[in-house]
Write an enzyme that holds these catalytic residues in place. Structure first.
Site, PDB file in Angstrom:
ATOM      1  N   LYS A 123       0.656  -1.458  -0.176  1.00  0.00           N
ATOM      2  CA  LYS A 123       0.176  -0.130  -0.147  1.00  0.00           C
ATOM      3  C   LYS A 123       0.788   1.070  -0.235  1.00  0.00           C
ATOM      4  O   LYS A 123       2.221   0.692   0.272  1.00  0.00           O
ATOM      5  CB  LYS A 123      -1.137  -0.192   0.977  1.00  0.00           C
ATOM      6  CG  LYS A 123      -0.208  -0.070   2.321  1.00  0.00           C
ATOM      7  CD  LYS A 123      -0.644  -0.203   3.177  1.00  0.00           C
ATOM      8  CE  LYS A 123      -0.182  -0.419   4.838  1.00  0.00           C
ATOM      9  NZ  LYS A 123      -1.386  -0.770   6.362  1.00  0.00           N
ATOM     10  N   ARG A 151     -11.067  -0.161  14.564  1.00  0.00           N
ATOM     11  CA  ARG A 151     -10.699   0.646  13.654  1.00  0.00           C
ATOM     12  C   ARG A 151     -12.008   0.537  12.874  1.00  0.00           C
ATOM     13  O   ARG A 151     -12.797   0.791  12.313  1.00  0.00           O
ATOM     14  CB  ARG A 151      -9.566   0.439  12.467  1.00  0.00           C
ATOM     15  CG  ARG A 151      -8.918   1.221  11.825  1.00  0.00           C
ATOM     16  CD  ARG A 151      -7.316   1.132  11.243  1.00  0.00           C
ATOM     17  NE  ARG A 151      -6.959   0.114  10.927  1.00  0.00           N
ATOM     18  CZ  ARG A 151      -5.542   0.123  10.141  1.00  0.00           C
ATOM     19  NH1 ARG A 151      -4.913   1.165  10.482  1.00  0.00           N
ATOM     20  NH2 ARG A 151      -4.950  -0.931   9.533  1.00  0.00           N
ATOM     21  N   HIS A 167      -6.221  -7.621  13.334  1.00  0.00           N
ATOM     22  CA  HIS A 167      -4.651  -6.027  13.497  1.00  0.00           C
ATOM     23  C   HIS A 167      -4.177  -5.978  14.581  1.00  0.00           C
ATOM     24  O   HIS A 167      -4.719  -6.098  15.932  1.00  0.00           O
ATOM     25  CB  HIS A 167      -4.760  -5.131  12.383  1.00  0.00           C
ATOM     26  CG  HIS A 167      -3.660  -4.227  11.923  1.00  0.00           C
ATOM     27  ND1 HIS A 167      -2.383  -4.695  10.827  1.00  0.00           N
ATOM     28  CD2 HIS A 167      -3.600  -3.046  12.045  1.00  0.00           C
ATOM     29  CE1 HIS A 167      -1.740  -4.160  10.950  1.00  0.00           C
ATOM     30  NE2 HIS A 167      -2.417  -2.736  11.799  1.00  0.00           N
ATOM     31  N   ARG A 193       1.629 -10.708   6.793  1.00  0.00           N
ATOM     32  CA  ARG A 193       1.251  -9.281   6.818  1.00  0.00           C
ATOM     33  C   ARG A 193       2.119  -8.268   7.201  1.00  0.00           C
ATOM     34  O   ARG A 193       2.035  -7.361   7.357  1.00  0.00           O
ATOM     35  CB  ARG A 193       0.000  -8.648   6.920  1.00  0.00           C
ATOM     36  CG  ARG A 193      -1.257  -9.650   6.608  1.00  0.00           C
ATOM     37  CD  ARG A 193      -2.719  -9.068   6.235  1.00  0.00           C
ATOM     38  NE  ARG A 193      -2.369  -8.375   7.927  1.00  0.00           N
ATOM     39  CZ  ARG A 193      -3.346  -8.631   8.571  1.00  0.00           C
ATOM     40  NH1 ARG A 193      -3.881  -9.903   8.736  1.00  0.00           N
ATOM     41  NH2 ARG A 193      -3.228  -7.778  10.056  1.00  0.00           N
ATOM     42  N   TYR A 220      14.671  30.978   5.913  1.00  0.00           N
ATOM     43  CA  TYR A 220      13.127  31.665   6.234  1.00  0.00           C
ATOM     44  C   TYR A 220      13.089  31.676   7.106  1.00  0.00           C
ATOM     45  O   TYR A 220      13.605  30.858   8.164  1.00  0.00           O
ATOM     46  CB  TYR A 220      12.449  30.822   5.873  1.00  0.00           C
ATOM     47  CG  TYR A 220      11.686  30.947   4.349  1.00  0.00           C
ATOM     48  CD1 TYR A 220      11.323  32.171   3.567  1.00  0.00           C
ATOM     49  CD2 TYR A 220      11.868  29.493   3.738  1.00  0.00           C
ATOM     50  CE1 TYR A 220      11.192  32.332   2.095  1.00  0.00           C
ATOM     51  CE2 TYR A 220      10.762  29.270   2.123  1.00  0.00           C
ATOM     52  CZ  TYR A 220      11.282  31.168   1.826  1.00  0.00           C
ATOM     53  OH  TYR A 220      11.029  30.933   0.235  1.00  0.00           O
ATOM     54  N   CYS A 222      13.127  24.742   2.924  1.00  0.00           N
ATOM     55  CA  CYS A 222      12.701  25.404   1.952  1.00  0.00           C
ATOM     56  C   CYS A 222      11.633  24.873   1.295  1.00  0.00           C
ATOM     57  O   CYS A 222      12.090  22.996   1.361  1.00  0.00           O
ATOM     58  CB  CYS A 222      13.421  26.317   1.168  1.00  0.00           C
ATOM     59  SG  CYS A 222      14.210  27.295   2.096  1.00  0.00           S
ATOM     60  N   MET A 223      10.479  24.775   0.812  1.00  0.00           N
ATOM     61  CA  MET A 223      10.443  23.966  -0.181  1.00  0.00           C
ATOM     62  C   MET A 223      10.909  22.753  -1.415  1.00  0.00           C
ATOM     63  O   MET A 223      10.414  21.772  -1.450  1.00  0.00           O
ATOM     64  CB  MET A 223       9.019  24.523  -0.917  1.00  0.00           C
ATOM     65  CG  MET A 223       8.047  23.342  -1.672  1.00  0.00           C
ATOM     66  SD  MET A 223       6.760  24.430  -3.249  1.00  0.00           S
ATOM     67  CE  MET A 223       5.377  25.713  -1.931  1.00  0.00           C
ATOM     68  N   ASP A 224      11.372  23.154  -2.011  1.00  0.00           N
ATOM     69  CA  ASP A 224      12.516  22.914  -2.877  1.00  0.00           C
ATOM     70  C   ASP A 224      13.993  23.136  -2.376  1.00  0.00           C
ATOM     71  O   ASP A 224      14.523  22.122  -3.239  1.00  0.00           O
ATOM     72  CB  ASP A 224      12.546  23.793  -4.206  1.00  0.00           C
ATOM     73  CG  ASP A 224      11.069  24.243  -4.070  1.00  0.00           C
ATOM     74  OD1 ASP A 224      10.338  23.521  -4.368  1.00  0.00           O
ATOM     75  OD2 ASP A 224      10.657  25.034  -4.603  1.00  0.00           O
TER      76      ASP A 224
END
Ligand SMILES: *Cc1c(COP(=O)(O)O)cnc(C)c1O
Length: 398
Positions: A54, A152, A181, A237, A281, A328-330
């Site tokens: 998954k 769950r 689970h 699993r 930043y 930072c983002m990048d």
């Protein structure tokens, strides 16, 4: 029609092809390590493994990982969503696939059309599956979900009798498995796992009480396989352990596993930051003395956590160096110190080995204040994946 030199970056499959993306930041996946971990976990458990793929195979790439496991002879895969199962079928993966999440009635026909195994978690859901199976004229293969403490999805184990009887007598469902689970198996000291096992076994014995054949009983996730052999039952699993990563700092390495994922980049800029100047930043980090700083072109926009700001470490030229200031983002910046050196294009390792050292996913998770699962699944499709150690003869499925 875009020109072929411009890969569609909105299509995750496109970025999985390294030739379609020259970005120096990349995830390197060692499929041989995943194959080794599969075999080692299966030998340790003594029963077949359902490989959990998954969430893009925990960030490693759904289709390449599933195809490799299929080539290694795995007999069962597990995903969370029907969409993940459909992606496997579209890619030509043919092994049985269990969808472990709760089902939504309008999607049940997709399970049947694509030969996906359904998790049935209540009598009402059983009736929905039966209705869809009857109208499509195809029997559904189901696994019954029993709740033994996770709260769950699933029928509470103390009420499982009527549920099991309804499923066994269904004309439109074949009961292949029954499962539950574990909530605390990553901690070898937790008493919860044995309680959950007892509740699960009590529910399973109902098949004997009504004289019905026992389906495949599966309970153990990675923590169960590593720490509680008695939970291995008829099938296990494991997810995170397949990728060579421990579920929790409290986990014990009872099986010799190999980490499969490395996250690497390259220096894109080098400079000297003078004493008193601040970095990134918010100006949260100040140079105490003149120091050499490099910039690395990956950030939280790729899923590299911002919480590693002034906390994470990377390897450059075989040495550990701290991330300084905010991620930072990048991009982010790394302090090499007064004596450190690096050149543009030098490799930077964020996860994985370099020289004689290595940065583990587990260590990154601790520094980021989270768990390895979140680090791995957070690495998004903007980062190209590169595969090494691929088994021969699976190219058609990838
Ligand atoms: C995710 C999941 C697993 C695998 O868990 P790991 O801790 O990664 O081994 C197994 N079973 C179910 C139902 C899951 O949701």
């Amino acid at each position: 029609m875009p020109a072929p030199d411009f890969p569609d970056m909105t299509d995750p499959a496109a970025s999985f092809r390294p030739e379609a993306n020259d970005r120096p930041t990349r995830i390197r996946v060692d499929l041989e390590a995943i194959g080794h971990n599969f075999q080692a976990l299966q030998a340790h458990a003594g029963v077949p493994v359902m490989g959990i793929v998954k969430a893009n195979a925990y960030g490693h790439g759904l289709v390449p990982v599933a195809a490799h496991l299929q080539a290694q002879g795995i007999g069962q895969l597990g995903v969370a969503l029907v969409e993940e199962g459909l992606a496997l079928r579209r890619a030509g993966v043919t092994v049985p696939v269990l969808v472990m999440g709760g089902i939504h009635a309008p999607q049940v026909s997709q399970f049947l059309a694509c030969d996906l195994e359904v998790t049935v978690s209540s009598i009402a859901k059983l009736r929905q599956v039966e209705a869809a199976a009857e109208s499509s004229g195809r029997k559904a293969v189901v696994h019954l979900k029993v709740d033994t403490g996770m709260e769950r999805i699933g029928v509470h184990s103390e009420n499982a009798g009527a549920f099991i009887e309804a499923a066994v007598s269904s004309r439109w469902c074949t009961v292949k498995g029954i499962y539950s689970h574990l909530a605390c198996s990553d901690d070898p000291a937790s008493p919860m796992t044995r309680e959950q096992l007892q509740r699960f076994m009590h529910a399973c014995r109902h098949f004997d009480r009504i004289g019905a054949p026992m389906p495949i009983r599966h309970l153990a996730n990675s923590g169960g396989v590593l720490h509680f052999p008695e939970t291995c039952l008829d099938m296990v699993r494991p997810g995170i352990a397949l990728y060579g990563v421990m579920p929790d700092p409290a986990s014990r390495a009872t099986v010799a596993l190999r980490p499969a994922l490395s996250l690497v980049s390259k220096v894109v800029y080098f400079k000297v930051v003078n004493a008193g100047r601040t970095v990134s930043y918010g100006a949260t980090w100040t140079a105490a003395a003149d120091t050499r700083v490099v910039t690395v072109p990956i950030g939280y926009g790729d899923g590299y956590p911002r919480s590693l700001s002034s906390r994470g470490e990377v390897l450059v030229r075989g040495e550990r160096h701290p991330i300084i200031g905010r991620v930072c983002m990048d991009q982010f910046m790394v302090d090499l110190g007064a004596g450190g050196s690096a050149y543009n294009e030098d490799e930077v390792v964020l996860i994985g080995p370099q020289g004689g050292d290595a940065i583990s996913c587990e260590a990154v998770a601790v520094a980021a204040g989270t768990i390895p699962y979140e680090i791995l699944t957070g690495l998004n499709a903007r980062i190209p994946r590169e595969y090494i150690g691929r088994a021969s003869g699976v190219a058609s499925a990838t």
